[in-house]
Design a protein around this motif. Structure first.
Motif, short mmCIF file in Angstrom:
data_model
loop_
_atom_site.label_atom_id
_atom_site.label_comp_id
_atom_site.label_asym_id
_atom_site.label_seq_id
_atom_site.Cartn_x
_atom_site.Cartn_y
_atom_site.Cartn_z
N UNK A 37 12.37 -11.27 14.54
CA UNK A 37 13.66 -10.63 14.28
C UNK A 37 14.58 -11.54 13.49
N UNK A 46 21.40 -11.08 -8.67
CA UNK A 46 19.97 -11.25 -8.92
C UNK A 46 19.15 -11.26 -7.63
N UNK A 47 19.82 -11.19 -6.49
CA UNK A 47 19.09 -11.12 -5.23
C UNK A 47 18.60 -9.69 -5.01
N UNK A 48 17.32 -9.57 -4.76
CA UNK A 48 16.72 -8.24 -4.62
C UNK A 48 17.07 -7.61 -3.27
N UNK A 83 4.99 -9.00 6.80
CA UNK A 83 5.96 -8.58 7.82
C UNK A 83 5.24 -8.28 9.12
N UNK A 113 7.71 -7.23 -11.04
CA UNK A 113 7.01 -7.16 -9.75
C UNK A 113 5.59 -7.72 -9.81
N UNK A 161 14.96 -12.52 4.23
CA UNK A 161 14.11 -12.33 3.05
C UNK A 161 15.00 -12.47 1.82
N UNK A 162 14.61 -13.31 0.92
CA UNK A 162 15.45 -13.49 -0.25
C UNK A 162 14.60 -13.77 -1.48
N UNK A 163 15.00 -13.18 -2.55
CA UNK A 163 14.29 -13.42 -3.80
C UNK A 163 14.86 -12.55 -4.89
N UNK A 164 14.31 -12.69 -6.05
CA UNK A 164 14.79 -11.90 -7.18
C UNK A 164 13.58 -11.31 -7.89
N UNK A 165 13.42 -10.03 -7.72
CA UNK A 165 12.26 -9.38 -8.33
C UNK A 165 12.71 -8.58 -9.54
N UNK A 166 12.31 -9.04 -10.67
CA UNK A 166 12.57 -8.29 -11.91
C UNK A 166 11.23 -7.87 -12.51
N UNK A 204 9.14 -12.94 -3.06
CA UNK A 204 10.29 -13.16 -2.19
C UNK A 204 9.98 -14.30 -1.23
N UNK A 251 17.07 -4.79 -8.06
CA UNK A 251 17.63 -6.09 -8.40
C UNK A 251 18.71 -5.88 -9.44
N UNK A 291 5.15 -8.54 -3.78
CA UNK A 291 5.47 -7.21 -3.24
C UNK A 291 4.29 -6.49 -2.58
N UNK A 307 3.86 -7.52 1.01
CA UNK A 307 5.06 -7.58 1.85
C UNK A 307 4.82 -7.03 3.25
N UNK A 308 4.20 -5.87 3.32
CA UNK A 308 3.99 -5.26 4.65
C UNK A 308 3.04 -6.10 5.50
N UNK A 335 14.98 -4.96 4.80
CA UNK A 335 14.05 -6.07 4.53
C UNK A 335 14.75 -7.21 3.80
N UNK A 336 15.45 -6.91 2.74
CA UNK A 336 16.07 -7.99 1.97
C UNK A 336 17.36 -7.51 1.32
N UNK A 378 17.39 -6.38 -14.66
CA UNK A 378 17.43 -5.41 -13.57
C UNK A 378 16.03 -4.90 -13.24
N UNK A 379 15.91 -4.45 -12.00
CA UNK A 379 14.66 -3.84 -11.58
C UNK A 379 14.98 -2.79 -10.52
#
Lengths: 940, 480
Positions: free
Chosen positions: B459, A788-790, B453, B470, B463-468, B475, A704, B446, B449-450, A732-733, A688-689
């Motif tokens: 539009x 797990x998708x943020x 963007x 950082x 955005x997809x990803x898994x941030x555990x 993403x 997450x 991260x 990111x701005x 955003x996501x 987790x985050x």
């Protein structure tokens, strides 16, 4: 002395194992109630009649068609009825569920043996005598794998019957494909009819039917013969005939009302979470073990599957699970290599289909899921929790292919290492399974909190209510849109009263099927929060409610303080100005459950006559009905503009915001918000985050696999006034932000997800007047990630605007349509079953409209028997019910006119039952004629 | 006709070596500084320590910055600088370099000539001693000489050395010589340590089959032989321990990848296994599609009936997974081409199809298809002269997909980042893949990111990803 055959030994061992499981888990002293479930034992005759008139679900609140296969409960009710003859009422459901468990395992024993035999046709390496032992391993695996455990842990009859039926359906299918005989067809048809209970959740049947298409299709392609074609035609005739009685009504719902299901508030709110959690359990390691979202489900702060989660922390346990998955994969490869059995190839294809349907986060199936998500919201809605639809099927296929894989493994060992005693392999596999499912032997098959003591007061309540005259019931307290009941005495589930009570109940569990039920809730809850009991009365009158059941044992879905405002309503009920207290049931540990009857007269039979009616607008969803409050009953006219505000999540259109007379009250920056605990259990493992970052004048929330909640308060405001709240945010996501507005922990009805716009923007929502003497609102923002998708969202300012007048200018009907409420007259009606009303209109009636207080549906038809014509003009009344314009000319001879109102799609169920009856008769008749022929020829 | 395959082999070998000799040596790439440097040191002073005169001499042909790179020539416990890569491959190159020096050819050609000799010798050995029919020999020639292994002949590294030994070992395995096979893979593992799992696999097979073999005199002999072979495979570890005081010098390096992920089982996952075979940039499939399909199908089907093939399949999978223990994922492609981490699959595929193919129409068609398709595919990578810088460019297949359906391609970020930014950094960075200034896909950390963007306003982005973590997780942003 005769030596015992392997089959006898295995059958003995199976019953021994099942007996131990039964003894370890069966509770003789409790009801098995909670979560989702069917309880026809509370009133068997009533539920049989409901099963026979399932086309229209009259007892579901305002009445509805419904997307469940309600008719499919008929065989279940009949079986429960039979069990009720010999069993105490509280044990019937538990026995039925264990019966399913028993039959499923037994079926697997036979079908896996048949399957091995069909692939390994010739005895190989002296291992053929072990086939029964391998089948026992498959049966044990079917009983003890995680998929089955999760199915029975929180059981629903449709799923447990699916579990029991799948092996027997496949076994009888294999017999049919082997040789087409009348006996086999008859057995298959009967199993199909009994298995049709699974059609209560139509998606489960769809999952099975697609699998059947694959098996029969593969068979047809590989066999390519006239005989094969005949077999397939016979099989599908049986399948359709045995299920047509519930498929017809469900088909009607799908065609006419499935959009309502998709856009129901409860689904809008919960579906993204369910899909995300299904995705979480759609990875290869999870699907291999058949873990599903119940693994991640919490109740009152604890994981419901805690014993299993703890057990699976031991590294050996998941390893065993993966070992069996590898065995199943070996079984799959064996089929591909052997090339001998068309059925086996079909089952292999079906294996892949079930696997792909669960492994929605595993390439390449993830791509297919993505495609479906993008193109078919209704399909996504139906299959939002993939495990409940495909989990049992996958478990079945795993078990089947485990048998084959294990047997192939034994053959291989016997070939290469002849000295190794292969008979030890099934023993070892069985021991491993016992370890794998250790909690089963420690009362872990069924969630222990489902075993409750149903207070006798509820049985008394049911009996008493059933003696009262006909009338719709509103259940209280009401403050949560979720159709879920949490009772102080231990019950936690989607409700049960209506299985015993013979009157419609306006319960939240039914809201997903009809927007009329949902609108009732919005209108009622808005009025209740304002403590505007005139408005409450109006809502009750509008929906033709006659009784109120106030159950003080129900706890609030969010907060202990949630129902504090209901205390005032209870006092109002007790004051006796508008309600008569009919009865109250309580005991030492059971708070009173009280029945009130309204003093305002309502129709006994949901039929009434009215003279001319004004026109009002149609609103799909609304928090209030100002037209009804002003003029009473009206004809809803689609030509008039409808309400644009609701609390269901749609923001006020930007074009309209500028026209509203908004006065700024307060503005709070999200940066000043405080972190607060979220309602859901926060996971705290290494996956987790959660982070919040100030990003200029906005707050960026990143999570997450967990939730992050921020809280903002608007103080010193008068909550009895209407407001518009403006929230600036950027998505955003992942998931959008969830917003919840409360006062002292009490929801005010605004629980919504913000829009998914990738640019900073403002959404405006109406906050109607709520509590009369409060001075604060708390807005909680939740940034949730369910897998797990943020999830990343930015949140900026929140502004509160005073909104001076509650009714919105452009929703009022033209003034010339506003006329005084006409008199309503009630007439005697014959209403013996749901969906049928026979009315004798007095000859001198001046009424212009005949009203039926059931949800509007085009399937309702009114026939004038005197003229033998249908009443042509079917109109929507009060934005929810049916009305027909009566002919202007009186009936000839000044005789009463008889009008029959009938829900026409009900005929679909009868046609289906007829089809099945004809098919059974045909099979039986042919058998008899064959027997006669034999008798005739016997003397010679 | 029996001699025809040998004639073809000699002809091709002659053409290739001739082509290499007639061209300039490969541009410095990979770990050339150590593999070439070892030959320099040994030829100069008979030791492998890097002396100033070696460095000075090497700097005339290789970039001097090589010697300031902390990843090369670590300081040993005695204070001298020693190569971190094992020396066996370079030792084999010394006589070739010596000959090249005598005939006054560029000594940097030693790699392509040496690699060619190793591969063609291996093929000749297999044809002579392991294959029975001309059909099998012909299939071997087509499968091996049109495979992506060919791209590595030009590569200044020991991949061909390891793969040639592995190929021979697999055929020896089929010839019921598992100990000989294990010995060869132990040698191969000197330059590619994960191959040691294949050695262990082959020895495991010997032990299991030994169970039913009453002719073998004693288990003790078997155990001694197995221990000896494993000990041979462990020589590089001994080498490291003696010189650096650690079993592997990579743990001393502490670059970002090692520091963050470490070497070990924790790096193994199924996505990487998928990428080893099917990734649009580094997957074997896209560089040998017919061979991969035919080989995987054969391995899967024959695994059920044939014990050896079953064992072979298991070893291939375990070996692929073993390569994933390396924390750095994107490196070691010779131009476009399969990653070094996946190259190991090719000998397994070749062995499988040769062992199970028959001179029937279907197989003949398949072999013809392999020949035709590979001629085209190799042309994309400039046949035997791959452009090494293409390792930092998206392959044509990857570009095709990214340009049209960017949402479909979400590889391990290193692959996307390195090939988008054309860099090979030792830490994750942000990367934007754009076409004509229009963003198609981005991998974003991260903190960036701005900025992204803002840069890629759209539009229609997802955005997809898994941030555990950082500091290293990012993403994917896809612009539809």
């Amino acid at each position: 002395m005769n030596k015992w055959s392997p089959k006898s030994i295995v059958l003995g061992l199976y019953h021994l194992v099942f007996g131990v499981i039964l003894l370890s888990n069966f509770r003789f002293d409790r009801w098995l109630m909670g979560w989702d479930g069917l309880y026809p034992e509370l009133n068997i005759p009533l539920n049989i009649i409901r099963g026979l008139t399932a086309g229209w679900q009259e007892y579901y609140g305002a009445g509805l068609v419904g997307g469940h296969g309600f008719a499919a409960t008929l065989p279940h009710t009949l079986i429960i009825g039979l069990l009720s003859v010999v069993l105490p009422q509280h044990l019937v459901r538990e026995v039925f569920l264990f019966l399913c468990y028993y039959l499923g395992g037994l079926g697997m024993l036979f079908v896996s043996h048949k399957f091995i035999t069909s692939v390994f046709k010739t005895p190989e390496h002296r291992t053929h005598s072990y086939r029964w032992y391998v089948s026992l391993v498959a049966a044990l695996y079917y009983l003890l794998n995680l998929g089955t455990i999760q199915t029975f842990y929180l059981p629903l009859e449709a799923f447990t019957v699916h579990f029991a039926a799948f092996p027997w359906l496949t076994y009888s299918l294999m017999l049919l494909l082997e040789k087409l005989t009348r006996k086999r067809v008859a057995v298959f048809a009967i199993i199909l009819f009994l298995a049709s209970i699974q059609g209560f959740i139509p998606a489960v049947f769809v999952a099975y039917a697609v699998s059947l298409i694959m098996i029969t299709g593969t068979y047809l392609i590989l066999q390519r013969s006239k005989q094969a074609f005949l077999k397939i035609i016979t099989i599908w005739t049986c399948v359709i005939a045995a299920n047509a009685y519930w498929l017809g009504p469900v088909g009607y719902f799908t065609i006419t009302s499935s959009k309502e299901y998709v856009s129901a508030y409860n689904n809008i709110i919960s579906t993204p979470e369910f899909i995300a959690k299904s995705m979480k359990f759609g990875t290869l390691p999870e699907v291999a073990l058949l873990r599903s979202l119940s693994w991640d489900t919490h109740e009152l702060g604890g994981a419901i599957m805690q014993p299993w989660i703890t057990h699976f922390h031991m590294p050996l346990v998941p390893m065993i699970g993966y070992g069996f998955f590898i065995l199943a994969s070996i079984g799959l490869l064996t089929v591909l290599v052997k090339k001998r059995s068309a059925v086996a190839w079909g089952l292999a294809l079906s294996f892949v289909y079930f696997f792909g349907s669960l492994a929605i986060d595993t390439f390449p199936f993830s791509g297919i899921t993505h495609l479906i998500q993008s193109h078919s919201p209704s399909l996504m809605q139906v299959f939002r929790t993939t495990f409940t639809k495909f989990g049992v099927g996958m478990s079945f296929h795993y078990a089947l292919f485990v048998a084959l894989g294990l047997y192939a493994f034994m053959v291989m060992i016997k070939r290469t290492l002849p000295k190794i005693p292969v008979r030890a392999v099934p023993i070892l596999a069985s021991v491993l399974l016992v370890i794998y499912a250790l909690p089963v032997w420690q009362k872990g098959l069924i969630y222990q909190k489902l075993f409750v003591t149903l207070p006798g007061q509820y049985v008394q309540l049911i009996q008493y209510v059933n003696t009262l005259p006909e009338g719709r019931i509103a259940d209280f307290p009401q403050d949560c849109a979720e159709g879920w009941y949490n009772e102080l005495w231990g019950y936690f589930g989607s409700g049960f009263l209506w299985y015993g009570v013979n009157k419609p109940i306006m319960a939240r569990a039914f809201d997903v099927w009809s927007h009329n039920n949902e609108n009732y809730y919005w209108e009622l809850s808005t009025a209740l929060r304002q403590q505007n009991y005139t408005a409450v009365e109006n809502v009750l009158t509008k929906y033709n409610v006659r009784y109120i059941i106030y159950d003080q044992n129900i706890t609030h879905c969010r907060s202990q303080k949630g129902f504090t405002s209901s205390l005032d309503f209870r006092n109002y009920l007790d004051a006796g100005t508008a309600f008569t207290k009919r009865a109250s049931f309580s005991a030492q540990n059971v708070l009173p459950i009280t029945i009130y009857e309204r003093k305002t007269k309502t129709s006994n039979s949901y039929i009434r006559l009215t003279p001319n009616l004004p026109n009002g607008p149609v609103a799909l969803y609304a928090d209030s009905d100002p037209i009804y409050a002003t003029v009473g009953t009206y004809v809803s006219d689609t030509r008039l503009s409808s309400s644009v505000f609701s609390k269901r999540g749609e923001p006020i259109p930007v074009s309209l915001v500028d026209q509203l007379p908004l006065a700024p009250i307060a503005s709070v920056s999200a940066i000043t918000s405080e972190r607060v605990p979220c309602s859901q259990k926060e996971i705290s493992d290494g996956s987790v985050f959660a982070s919040k970052e100030e990003n200029g004048d906005t707050l960026r929330l990143i999570t997450t696999n967990t939730q992050l909640c921020q809280s903002i308060s608007f103080n010193a405001i008068n909550t009895s006034l209407a407001y518009v709240i403006a929230i600036s945010s950027r998505h955003i996501a992942g998931e959008p932000l969830n917003i919840s507005v409360t006062n002292k922990g009490r929801p005010v009805g605004l629980d919504i997800s913000l829009s998914k716009q990738g640019i900073m923007h403002e959404d405006y929502y109406l906050l109607p007047p709520t509590f009369p003497s409060e001075v604060a609102y708390t807005v909680t923002v939740e940034n949730a990630s369910y897998n797990q998708t943020t999830t990343i969202n930015d949140i900026g300012d929140m502004r509160l605007y005073a909104y001076p007048s509650a009714p919105i200018p452009d929703i009022s009907p033209p003034s010339h349509d506003l006329v005084m409420q006409p008199l309503i007259s009630y007439i005697p009606v014959s209403h013996t079953i749901s969906g049928l009303y026979i009315i004798d209109l007095p000859p001198d009636t001046s009424a212009q409209y005949l009203l039926l207080s059931q949800s509007f549906d085009n399937g309702w038809r009114a026939f004038d028997l005197s003229t033998r014509r249908q009443l042509a003009r079917h109109v929507l009344i009060n934005n929810w019910e049916n009305g027909w314009e009566l002919p202007a000319t009186p009936s000839p001879g000044n005789h009463p006119t008889t009008i029959i109102i009938f829900f026409l799609p009900q005929l679909l169920e009868y046609a289906g039952l007829g089809c099945f009856g004809i098919m059974i008769c045909l099979i039986g008749w042919k058998r008899l004629s064959e027997r006669d022929n034999i008798k005739v020829t016997q003397p010679n | 006709m029996k001699i025809l395959p040998y004639i073809i082999l000699c002809l091709v070998a002659g053409i290739m070596v001739g082509a290499f000799l007639g061209n300039n040596p490969p541009s410095p790439a990979g770990d050339i500084v150590e593999y070439y440097g070892i030959t320099e040191s040994i030829m100069r002073h008979g030791t492998i320590a890097l002396r100033p005169e070696d460095q000075s001499n090497l700097s005339t042909v290789l970039h001097p910055e090589y010697f300031s790179n902390p990843g090369y020539y670590l300081r040993g416990t005695d204070g001298n600088r020693y190569p971190v890569h094992f020396i066996a491959y370079s030792l084999l190159l010394i006589p070739i370099r010596w000959v090249l020096t005598i005939v006054q050819l560029n000594p940097l050609l030693v790699f392509s000539v040496g690699n060619s000799i190793m591969l063609f010798s291996a093929l000749a050995y297999i044809m002579r001693y392991a294959l029975r029919s001309s059909w099998q020999r012909g299939v071997l020639l087509v499968a091996a000489l049109t495979s992506p292994l060919i791209s590595f002949l030009w590569w200044p590294g020991p991949d061909v050395f390891s793969m040639s030994l592995l190929l021979v070992a697999l055929f020896l395995f089929y010839e019921d010589k598992p100990f000989a096979a294990a010995s060869l893979t132990a040698l191969a593992s000197w330059q590619s340590q994960p191959l040691l799992v294949v050695t262990i696999g082959l020895l495991g097979y010997s032990c299991i089959t030994h169970h039913g073999n009453t002719k073998t005199k004693s288990w003790l002999r078997l155990a001694a032989l197995s221990t000896g072979i494993v000990a041979v495979g462990l020589i590089p570890y001994l080498y490291n321990y003696v010189l650096f005081g650690a079993l592997t010098p990579w743990t001393i390096l502490q670059d970002f990848w090692t520091r963050t992920y470490g070497f070990g089982l924790q790096n193994i996952n199924l996505q990487k296994l998928f990428e080893q075979i099917f990734d649009l940039n580094i997957g074997v499939f896209w560089y040998a599609p017919i061979l991969t399909i035919a080989g995987l199908y054969t391995l899967a089907i024959q695994s059920i009936q044939n014990t050896k093939t079953r064992w072979l399949t298991c070893m291939a999978i375990v070996a692929l997974l073993a390569y994933q223990t390396n924390p750095a994922w994107h490196y070691g492609t010779a131009g476009y081409g399969p990653t070094r981490h996946a190259l190991i699959l090719i000998p397994f595929l070749i062995a499988a199809i040769i062992w199970h193919s028959k001179p029937k129409a279907v197989w003949m068609g398949l072999v013809a298809l392999i020949l035709v398709s590979q001629v085209y595919i190799l042309s994309i990578n400039n046949y035997i002269f791959p452009v090494f810088t293409n390792t930092l460019v998206h392959s044509p297949v990857a570009r095709f997909v990214l340009d049209r359906w960017p949402a479909l391609y979400n590889p391990t970020p290193e692959i996307f980042v390195d090939r988008t930014n054309h860099t090979d950094l030792d830490h994750p960075t942000t990367a934007i893949y754009s076409v004509n200034g229009i963003c198609k896909k981005a991998y974003v950390l991260l903190p960036d990111l701005d900025r992204i963007l803002q840069t890629c306003r759209s539009n229609g982005s997802s955005v997809q990803g898994s941030i555990v973590h950082p500091d290293r997780d990012g993403l994917y942003i896809t612009y539809e």
